[in-house]
Design a protein around this motif. Sequence first.
Motif, PDB file in Angstrom:
ATOM      1  N   MET A   1     -15.776 -12.847 -11.755  1.00 36.35           N
ATOM      2  CA  MET A   1     -15.468 -12.288 -12.852  1.00 36.35           C
ATOM      3  C   MET A   1     -14.563 -14.043 -13.869  1.00 36.35           C
ATOM      4  O   MET A   1     -13.966 -13.903 -12.786  1.00 36.35           O
ATOM      5  CB  MET A   1     -14.442 -11.522 -13.838  1.00 36.35           C
ATOM      6  N   ALA A   2     -14.326 -14.094 -14.642  1.00 37.86           N
ATOM      7  CA  ALA A   2     -13.855 -15.344 -15.201  1.00 37.86           C
ATOM      8  C   ALA A   2     -12.353 -14.988 -15.165  1.00 37.86           C
ATOM      9  O   ALA A   2     -12.757 -13.648 -16.307  1.00 37.86           O
ATOM     10  CB  ALA A   2     -14.607 -16.221 -16.588  1.00 37.86           C
ATOM     11  N   LYS A   3     -11.355 -15.618 -15.248  1.00 35.49           N
ATOM     12  CA  LYS A   3     -10.202 -15.009 -15.965  1.00 35.49           C
ATOM     13  C   LYS A   3      -9.605 -16.510 -17.095  1.00 35.49           C
ATOM     14  O   LYS A   3      -9.942 -17.477 -16.709  1.00 35.49           O
ATOM     15  CB  LYS A   3      -9.049 -15.473 -15.051  1.00 35.49           C
ATOM     16  N   TYR A   4      -9.394 -15.710 -18.261  1.00 37.67           N
ATOM     17  CA  TYR A   4      -9.009 -16.073 -18.868  1.00 37.67           C
ATOM     18  C   TYR A   4      -7.366 -16.701 -19.014  1.00 37.67           C
ATOM     19  O   TYR A   4      -6.846 -16.114 -19.677  1.00 37.67           O
ATOM     20  CB  TYR A   4      -9.249 -15.604 -21.152  1.00 37.67           C
ATOM     21  N   SER A   5      -7.249 -17.474 -20.423  1.00 36.62           N
ATOM     22  CA  SER A   5      -5.721 -18.496 -20.035  1.00 36.62           C
ATOM     23  C   SER A   5      -5.151 -18.881 -21.662  1.00 36.62           C
ATOM     24  O   SER A   5      -6.289 -19.556 -22.302  1.00 36.62           O
ATOM     25  CB  SER A   5      -5.438 -19.549 -19.440  1.00 36.62           C
ATOM     26  N   THR A   6      -3.999 -18.676 -21.929  1.00 36.21           N
ATOM     27  CA  THR A   6      -3.964 -19.774 -23.493  1.00 36.21           C
ATOM     28  C   THR A   6      -3.425 -20.833 -23.075  1.00 36.21           C
ATOM     29  O   THR A   6      -2.815 -21.928 -23.700  1.00 36.21           O
ATOM     30  CB  THR A   6      -3.241 -18.688 -24.114  1.00 36.21           C
ATOM     31  N   GLY A   7      -3.574 -21.437 -21.726  1.00 36.49           N
ATOM     32  CA  GLY A   7      -3.202 -22.960 -21.339  1.00 36.49           C
ATOM     33  C   GLY A   7      -2.402 -23.032 -20.188  1.00 36.49           C
ATOM     34  O   GLY A   7      -2.160 -23.953 -19.491  1.00 36.49           O
ATOM     35  N   ASP A   8      -1.309 -21.583 -20.155  1.00 39.36           N
ATOM     36  CA  ASP A   8      -1.033 -22.057 -18.856  1.00 39.36           C
ATOM     37  C   ASP A   8      -1.134 -21.671 -17.510  1.00 39.36           C
ATOM     38  O   ASP A   8      -1.673 -19.879 -17.544  1.00 39.36           O
ATOM     39  CB  ASP A   8       0.944 -20.569 -18.926  1.00 39.36           C
ATOM     40  N   SER A   9      -0.867 -22.428 -16.351  1.00 40.17           N
ATOM     41  CA  SER A   9      -1.879 -21.977 -15.114  1.00 40.17           C
ATOM     42  C   SER A   9      -1.197 -21.398 -14.463  1.00 40.17           C
ATOM     43  O   SER A   9      -1.535 -20.769 -13.195  1.00 40.17           O
ATOM     44  CB  SER A   9      -2.656 -22.954 -14.839  1.00 40.17           C
ATOM     45  N   SER A  10      -0.424 -20.006 -14.797  1.00 34.28           N
ATOM     46  CA  SER A  10       0.798 -19.910 -14.174  1.00 34.28           C
ATOM     47  C   SER A  10       0.565 -18.093 -14.146  1.00 34.28           C
ATOM     48  O   SER A  10       1.801 -17.600 -13.641  1.00 34.28           O
ATOM     49  CB  SER A  10       2.499 -19.910 -14.469  1.00 34.28           C
ATOM     50  N   CYS A  18     -11.864 -21.637 -11.314  1.00 32.18           N
ATOM     51  CA  CYS A  18     -12.336 -22.325 -12.251  1.00 32.18           C
ATOM     52  C   CYS A  18     -12.198 -20.868 -13.470  1.00 32.18           C
ATOM     53  O   CYS A  18     -12.256 -19.912 -13.333  1.00 32.18           O
ATOM     54  CB  CYS A  18     -13.687 -22.172 -12.904  1.00 32.18           C
ATOM     55  N   GLU A  19     -11.599 -21.229 -14.722  1.00 34.02           N
ATOM     56  CA  GLU A  19     -11.257 -19.928 -15.887  1.00 34.02           C
ATOM     57  C   GLU A  19     -11.951 -19.781 -16.674  1.00 34.02           C
ATOM     58  O   GLU A  19     -11.910 -18.983 -17.387  1.00 34.02           O
ATOM     59  CB  GLU A  19      -9.135 -20.600 -16.686  1.00 34.02           C
ATOM     60  N   LEU A  20     -12.809 -20.400 -16.704  1.00 36.43           N
ATOM     61  CA  LEU A  20     -14.413 -20.325 -17.387  1.00 36.43           C
ATOM     62  C   LEU A  20     -15.758 -20.094 -16.643  1.00 36.43           C
ATOM     63  O   LEU A  20     -15.365 -19.027 -17.223  1.00 36.43           O
ATOM     64  CB  LEU A  20     -14.643 -21.560 -18.227  1.00 36.43           C
ATOM     65  N   CYS A  21     -15.533 -20.146 -16.109  1.00 35.36           N
ATOM     66  CA  CYS A  21     -16.534 -19.948 -14.601  1.00 35.36           C
ATOM     67  C   CYS A  21     -16.590 -18.550 -14.185  1.00 35.36           C
ATOM     68  O   CYS A  21     -17.192 -17.934 -13.070  1.00 35.36           O
ATOM     69  CB  CYS A  21     -17.513 -20.382 -14.517  1.00 35.36           C
ATOM     70  N   GLY A  22     -15.213 -18.749 -12.971  1.00 35.39           N
ATOM     71  CA  GLY A  22     -14.927 -18.146 -12.296  1.00 35.39           C
ATOM     72  C   GLY A  22     -15.108 -18.420 -10.852  1.00 35.39           C
ATOM     73  O   GLY A  22     -14.391 -18.201  -9.572  1.00 35.39           O
ATOM     74  N   THR A  23     -15.689 -20.106 -10.819  1.00 35.48           N
ATOM     75  CA  THR A  23     -16.015 -20.508  -8.939  1.00 35.48           C
ATOM     76  C   THR A  23     -14.797 -21.254  -8.834  1.00 35.48           C
ATOM     77  O   THR A  23     -14.514 -21.222 -10.118  1.00 35.48           O
ATOM     78  CB  THR A  23     -16.696 -22.099  -9.670  1.00 35.48           C
ATOM     79  N   ALA A  24     -14.689 -21.248  -7.790  1.00 35.38           N
ATOM     80  CA  ALA A  24     -13.581 -21.179  -6.937  1.00 35.38           C
ATOM     81  C   ALA A  24     -14.161 -22.913  -6.298  1.00 35.38           C
ATOM     82  O   ALA A  24     -15.377 -23.250  -6.126  1.00 35.38           O
ATOM     83  CB  ALA A  24     -13.744 -20.922  -4.818  1.00 35.38           C
ATOM     84  N   SER A  25     -12.534 -23.888  -6.808  1.00 36.07           N
ATOM     85  CA  SER A  25     -13.148 -24.868  -6.391  1.00 36.07           C
ATOM     86  C   SER A  25     -11.046 -25.998  -6.641  1.00 36.07           C
ATOM     87  O   SER A  25     -10.633 -25.093  -6.690  1.00 36.07           O
ATOM     88  CB  SER A  25     -13.478 -25.637  -8.296  1.00 36.07           C
ATOM     89  N   LEU A  38      -7.614 -24.656 -21.062  1.00 31.72           N
ATOM     90  CA  LEU A  38      -8.124 -23.402 -19.522  1.00 31.72           C
ATOM     91  C   LEU A  38      -8.115 -24.609 -18.312  1.00 31.72           C
ATOM     92  O   LEU A  38      -8.823 -25.849 -18.240  1.00 31.72           O
ATOM     93  CB  LEU A  38      -9.398 -22.879 -19.316  1.00 31.72           C
ATOM     94  N   LEU A  39      -8.131 -24.341 -16.703  1.00 36.88           N
ATOM     95  CA  LEU A  39      -8.679 -25.144 -15.381  1.00 36.88           C
ATOM     96  C   LEU A  39      -9.885 -24.644 -15.375  1.00 36.88           C
ATOM     97  O   LEU A  39     -10.902 -23.967 -15.295  1.00 36.88           O
ATOM     98  CB  LEU A  39      -6.888 -24.741 -14.755  1.00 36.88           C
ATOM     99  N   VAL A  40     -10.944 -25.985 -15.591  1.00 36.42           N
ATOM    100  CA  VAL A  40     -12.228 -25.316 -15.258  1.00 36.42           C
ATOM    101  C   VAL A  40     -12.746 -26.552 -14.196  1.00 36.42           C
ATOM    102  O   VAL A  40     -12.271 -27.662 -14.282  1.00 36.42           O
ATOM    103  CB  VAL A  40     -13.056 -25.549 -16.796  1.00 36.42           C
ATOM    104  N   CYS A  41     -13.789 -26.105 -13.784  1.00 35.71           N
ATOM    105  CA  CYS A  41     -14.589 -26.754 -12.776  1.00 35.71           C
ATOM    106  C   CYS A  41     -15.223 -27.776 -12.984  1.00 35.71           C
ATOM    107  O   CYS A  41     -16.032 -28.128 -14.363  1.00 35.71           O
ATOM    108  CB  CYS A  41     -15.162 -25.682 -12.015  1.00 35.71           C
ATOM    109  N   PRO A  42     -16.342 -28.903 -12.098  1.00 34.13           N
ATOM    110  CA  PRO A  42     -16.487 -29.965 -13.026  1.00 34.13           C
ATOM    111  C   PRO A  42     -18.314 -29.405 -13.559  1.00 34.13           C
ATOM    112  O   PRO A  42     -18.909 -30.164 -14.746  1.00 34.13           O
ATOM    113  CB  PRO A  42     -17.171 -31.227 -11.858  1.00 34.13           C
TER     114      PRO A  42
END
Length: 181
Positions: A1-10, A18-25, A38-42
């Motif tokens: 399950m993807a986690k959503y953020s408002t820009g704080d990666s803390s 990835c904060e969009l799809c949840g893939t570990a990268s 968001l912090l996103v994968c390639p």
Amino acid sequence: MAKYSTGDSSGGGDGDSCELCGTASSQLSKANVEGAVLLVCPDCAPHDDNRKTTSDEGGSSGDSSSGSSGGGSDGPKDRKKRAAQRQAEVYDAAKGDSTHWEKEGTNYEGDRLPYLVSDYGDRVSDARKDADRSISDLADELDVEEADLEAIEDDRATRAGVGGSVVRALEEKFDIDLVDE
């Protein structure tokens, strides 16, 4: 399950998915997706709104040039600044400089165009023709611009910025009613 953020990666975790799809990268980059940083994968990097505005195609999934896409945007503060700048531009455009369309020497506050009857142009045209006057002769006689008389006869006095004094002079000259009172 993807986690959503408002820009704080803390928000817990080490930021390794990835904060969009949840893939570990291990190749995460910042992306602005629908206003959220968001912090996103390639694979999700093409969803970056900043990337879309610079290359309208959205880029390819292998295009992660600097590891951080944000186009110099620091987040909400920059968005507020850009919004304020846009609003100022709209205000300036609305406020505008009327000198390009105003007639020189015309006092529009003192010479307001009154509400006119619906067929004012026909009334003036008919009265002028009945008096056997040309627009040029009438303009000279009333000491007004020919363009103002043409605008009145074409039912575009308001758009042409004709003053109320011209309408009153025509009413008096031809003994006709042009003002809707």
